[in-house]
Design an enzyme around this catalytic site. Structure first.
Site, PDB file in Angstrom:
ATOM      1  CB  CYS A   2       0.316  -5.039   6.125  1.00  0.00           C
ATOM      2  SG  CYS A   2       0.121  -5.130   4.281  1.00  0.00           S
ATOM      3  NE  ARG A  27      -2.691  -2.305  10.871  1.00  0.00           N
ATOM      4  CZ  ARG A  27      -2.190  -0.853  11.139  1.00  0.00           C
ATOM      5  NH1 ARG A  27      -2.195  -0.254  12.077  1.00  0.00           N
ATOM      6  NH2 ARG A  27      -1.076  -0.539  10.982  1.00  0.00           N
ATOM      7  CD1 TRP A  74      -5.826  -2.070   1.818  1.00  0.00           C
ATOM      8  CD2 TRP A  74      -3.901  -1.653   0.740  1.00  0.00           C
ATOM      9  NE1 TRP A  74      -6.255  -1.989   0.757  1.00  0.00           N
ATOM     10  CE2 TRP A  74      -4.806  -1.078   0.438  1.00  0.00           C
ATOM     11  CE3 TRP A  74      -2.830  -0.942   1.068  1.00  0.00           C
ATOM     12  CZ2 TRP A  74      -4.746   0.548  -0.606  1.00  0.00           C
ATOM     13  CZ3 TRP A  74      -2.465  -0.230  -0.607  1.00  0.00           C
ATOM     14  CH2 TRP A  74      -3.128  -0.150  -0.671  1.00  0.00           C
ATOM     15  CG  ASN A 100       2.500  -3.055   8.387  1.00  0.00           C
ATOM     16  OD1 ASN A 100       1.905  -1.645   9.465  1.00  0.00           O
ATOM     17  ND2 ASN A 100       1.668  -1.814   7.238  1.00  0.00           N
ATOM     18  N   GLY A 101       4.256  -2.649   5.241  1.00  0.00           N
ATOM     19  CA  GLY A 101       5.198  -1.976   4.880  1.00  0.00           C
ATOM     20  C   GLY A 101       5.548  -2.003   3.198  1.00  0.00           C
ATOM     21  CD  GLU A 486     -16.479  12.613   5.971  1.00  0.00           C
ATOM     22  OE1 GLU A 486     -15.371  12.463   5.267  1.00  0.00           O
ATOM     23  OE2 GLU A 486     -16.159  11.382   6.857  1.00  0.00           O
ATOM     24  CE  LYS A 490     -17.156   8.443   5.695  1.00  0.00           C
ATOM     25  NZ  LYS A 490     -16.033   8.754   6.156  1.00  0.00           N
ATOM     26  CD  GLU A 493     -13.822   6.544   2.951  1.00  0.00           C
ATOM     27  OE1 GLU A 493     -13.428   6.182   3.406  1.00  0.00           O
ATOM     28  OE2 GLU A 493     -15.558   7.230   3.879  1.00  0.00           O
ATOM     29  CG  HIS A 509     -18.244  28.586 -12.105  1.00  0.00           C
ATOM     30  ND1 HIS A 509     -18.596  29.687 -13.045  1.00  0.00           N
ATOM     31  CD2 HIS A 509     -18.153  28.935 -11.196  1.00  0.00           C
ATOM     32  CE1 HIS A 509     -18.889  30.725 -12.090  1.00  0.00           C
ATOM     33  NE2 HIS A 509     -18.994  30.198 -10.860  1.00  0.00           N
ATOM     34  CE  LYS A 608     -11.086   3.488  11.706  1.00  0.00           C
ATOM     35  NZ  LYS A 608     -11.582   4.726  10.252  1.00  0.00           N
TER      36      LYS A 608
HETATM   37  C1  G6P Z   1      -7.650   5.572   5.143  1.00  0.00           C
HETATM   38  C2  G6P Z   1      -8.941   6.057   6.025  1.00  0.00           C
HETATM   39  C3  G6P Z   1      -9.795   7.378   6.162  1.00  0.00           C
HETATM   40  C4  G6P Z   1      -8.799   8.400   6.816  1.00  0.00           C
HETATM   41  C5  G6P Z   1      -7.391   8.191   5.578  1.00  0.00           C
HETATM   42  C6  G6P Z   1      -6.262   9.223   6.814  1.00  0.00           C
HETATM   43  O1  G6P Z   1      -8.100   6.251   3.623  1.00  0.00           O
HETATM   44  O2  G6P Z   1      -9.590   4.752   5.315  1.00  0.00           O
HETATM   45  O3  G6P Z   1     -10.319   6.716   6.842  1.00  0.00           O
HETATM   46  O4  G6P Z   1      -9.245   9.374   7.057  1.00  0.00           O
HETATM   47  O5  G6P Z   1      -7.142   6.799   6.046  1.00  0.00           O
HETATM   48  O6  G6P Z   1      -6.668   8.503   7.924  1.00  0.00           O
HETATM   49  P1  G6P Z   1      -5.761   9.058   9.281  1.00  0.00           P
HETATM   50  O7  G6P Z   1      -5.683   8.008  10.308  1.00  0.00           O
HETATM   51  O8  G6P Z   1      -4.589  10.052   8.913  1.00  0.00           O
HETATM   52  O9  G6P Z   1      -6.613  10.036   9.612  1.00  0.00           O
END
Ligand code: G6P
Length: 613
Positions: A2, A27, A74, A100-101, A486, A490, A493, A509, A608
């Site tokens: 948000c 956000r 969000w 937001n929260g 990672e 990616k 996502e 395994h 994000k």
């Molecule tokens: C969200 C984002 C990720 C990020 C994660 C942790 O899930 O989409 O890209 O890695 O939060 O966020 P931070 O700001 O703590 O790295």
């Protein structure tokens, strides 16, 4: 998680709010809404979907007010629809707010308010808060600000709120606890936002509201800040370092691609004033005063979420190898609820791009209560984690707008590598020759990444072959194992292809059962101590007819003979391979997502900055 904005001044609020919401759309993008005060009237517009859907919806409506608030959502409580969209308004229409929260005790409050005759339209916790303020205001006859203050004393949870009322048309009330809120100080005008990105084009002077503070902004009397217990505090005005160009796409089709290409520059910025290979030193100013404590630490606990957690896993290799300090890597969300053993001589490092992730913050607070030293590796300057930690270093990646993290991740790795090198040097656990070699390797990274990015066309061709795969497997060993995780994250996502990352040797395994001629297997097989072992793992994949895409060191011939495709990275010490091997995986995910027509910068259901648990 948000985004909220607000404006009070002499300009029309609407275009400022809309532009601000577009900047904060990373956000959350389930719905968007604005409320404007115009000639003593409150106009609220809100719509499911993106900010663009909102602007189309508002189109020819009156939008002349010079006071307003806005929100991009969000969804947490309630579906992402028009009714649940913010702003939410009190029953009598006299108060409206964006939030937001999460208000955790919303259910109890809602039941009490219903008993007192309040009628709710939405399923949100936010609507409960606005009714609570209305209820208090009505009963006590207090001002809007005082009613907000009393209400906030009754709620549990996290909030950043901005509130307006047609009854007090020259005021904005804002407050925060555990969710961020920044106030931009213009000339007789004020901007409010979840982060500084909507503010930077108007003013560089900002005040970061602290937890449990309430800001009263009066068009004629300016800004005053009070604690939730009603003590006035002086605003601390800071100057932003961010540049406006950093927030634009700069000719790239997507922010993610721009941010991938920015990595040589971002890494260079991370080094600035901190590493000099020619003179043979590395030094992180932000943690200088704590170096002795880190060097003497009983152990290092690293807490993070998402991509930042993958950086923490790489750091475990760095610190244990170079500084010989035991490291534990924890998901912040698990750590905080596990009753973990934390000792006074533990050093806890939080890694976070945003510096606002709710679980990471809560885990930090818990570690603080138990007496550990807290360090932060954070990208967003002035963010909450950077302020609650004892010390820390900024990654200096610059604003990262694409939801999928790219340059923030590689700069985290760079910073953690520098930290491990400087602590290893201090502890005498790294030989001088190796220290110098690794400094040279680090300093060469920006130009090696430039070189690597030249393979982008080839990487796009390879990506095209696998764009329709339903599944993918990513393999790596040693410090490249987290890079496999990672790479898989990616891909899932942003392209919605199911992908898993595994230590190459663990494949036998379980995941090996999935391998057939339709399974692309991305593997990091660069020169180093595990090279021959990885080659054996590659043979195992090939024997089951898996499709192999291998990241190899330049000039490799062995893997080239076995793999379907090889992507070369410049020859390097294995210490920096995690940083280099990340780049092709970023590009593969990006190209596949574009080819699948996915929303690369704003993937579905993600945000994000995750400021709720
Ligand atoms: C969200 C984002 C990720 C990020 C994660 C942790 O899930 O989409 O890209 O890695 O939060 O966020 P931070 O700001 O703590 O790295």
């Amino acid at each position: 998680m948000c985004g909220i904005v607000g404006y009070i001044g002499n300009k029309k609020a609407y275009p400022i709010l809309i532009k601000g919401l577009s900047r904060l759309e990373y956000r959350g993008y389930d719905s968007a809404g604005v409320a404007l005060l115009e000639d003593g009237k409150l106009n609220v517009f809100k719509r499911q979907g993106k900010v663009l859907d909102l602007t189309n919806f508002v189109a020819d409506n009156p939008t002349n007010g010079t006071v307003g608030i806005g929100h991009t959502r969000w969804a947490t409580h309630g579906l992402p629809n028009d009714i649940n969209a913010h702003p939410h308004t009190s029953g009598d229409g006299s108060i409206t707010l964006v939030h937001n929260g999460i208000i955790e005790n919303y259910d109890i409050l809602k039941k009490e308010l219903i008993k007192r005759g309040h009628v709710f339209k939405s399923e949100t916790d936010t609507e409960v808060l606005v009714h609570l303020i209305e209820d208090i205001k009505e009963k006590s006859g207090a001002s809007l600000a005082e009613s907000v203050r009393i209400a906030l004393n009754e709620v549990h949870g996290a909030y950043a709120i901005v509130v307006i009322s047609p009854e007090e048309p020259n005021k904005i009330i804002a407050a925060k606890k555990s969710s961020p809120l920044v106030i931009g100080m213009g000339e007789d005008e004020y901007y409010l936002a979840s982060d500084a990105t909507p503010i930077i084009e108007y003013t560089k002077n900002v005040v970061y509201l602290e937890d449990e503070q309430i800001a009263i902004i009066d068009r004629y009397n300016g800004l005053r800040i009070f604690s939730i217990s009603n003590k006035e505090v002086s605003p601390y005005v800071q100057e932003l370092e961010m540049q406006l160009e950093e927030l634009e796409k700069g000719g790239y089709e997507h922010f993610m691609l721009k941010e991938i290409y920015e990595q040589p520059r971002a890494i260079h910025d991370s080094f600035r004033g901190r590493l000099n290979a020619k003179e043979g030193w590395v030094s992180l100013g932000g943690i200088k005063d704590y170096e002795d404590q880190i060097a003497k630490a009983n152990r290092i606990i690293i807490i993070a979420c998402g991509t930042s957690w993958h950086a923490a896993l790489v750091a475990e290799y760095y610190f244990e190898d170079l500084a010989r300090i035991p490291v534990e890597v924890e998901y912040a969300s698990e750590f905080r609820y596990r009753n973990p053993i934390i000792r006074k001589d533990d050093v806890v490092i939080a890694i976070s791009q945003s510096g606002e992730t709710a679980d990471t913050l809560a885990a930090l607070k818990m570690a603080k209560e138990q007496g550990a030293t807290l360090l932060g590796i954070v990208n967003v300057v002035g963010s909450t984690i950077s302020r609650v930690t004892d010390a820390g270093s900024y990654t200096h990646a610059g604003p990262e707008i694409g939801v999928a993290s790219t340059k923030a991740f590689t700069t985290q790795l760079v910073l953690l590598a520098m930290m491990a090198l400087s602590i290893g040097k201090k502890r005498g656990t790294i030989e001088d020759k190796k220290f110098q070699t690794l400094l040279d390797e680090m300093e060469a990274l920006p130009s090696k990444i430039e070189q690597l990015l030249k393979s982008d066309d080839y990487i796009r061709e390879v990506s095209a072959i696998y764009k329709d795969a339903p599944n993918a497997l990513y393999l790596g060993r040693g410090s490249s194992f987290p890079i496999a995780l990672e790479g898989a994250l990616k891909l899932k996502e942003i392209s919605y292809i199911h992908a898993e990352g595994y230590p190459a040797a663990e494949m036998k395994h379980g995941p090996i059962a999935l391998i057939d001629e339709n399974m692309p297997v991305f593997v990091i097989a660069t020169q180093g101590q595990n090279y021959e072992k990885v080659v054996s793992n590659i043979q195992e994949v090939k024997a089951r007819k898996g499709k192999l895409i291998a990241i190899v060191s330049k000039g490799d011939t062995t893997v080239r003979e076995i793999a379907d495709h090889v992507i070369e990275i410049p020859n390097s010490d294995e210490f920096v391979v995690p940083i280099l091997a990340t780049i092709p995986f970023q590009l593969i995910s990006y190209h596949i997502a574009v080819m699948r027509e996915c929303n690369v910068d704003q993937p579905r259901n993600l945000a994000k900055s995750v400021t709720v648990e």
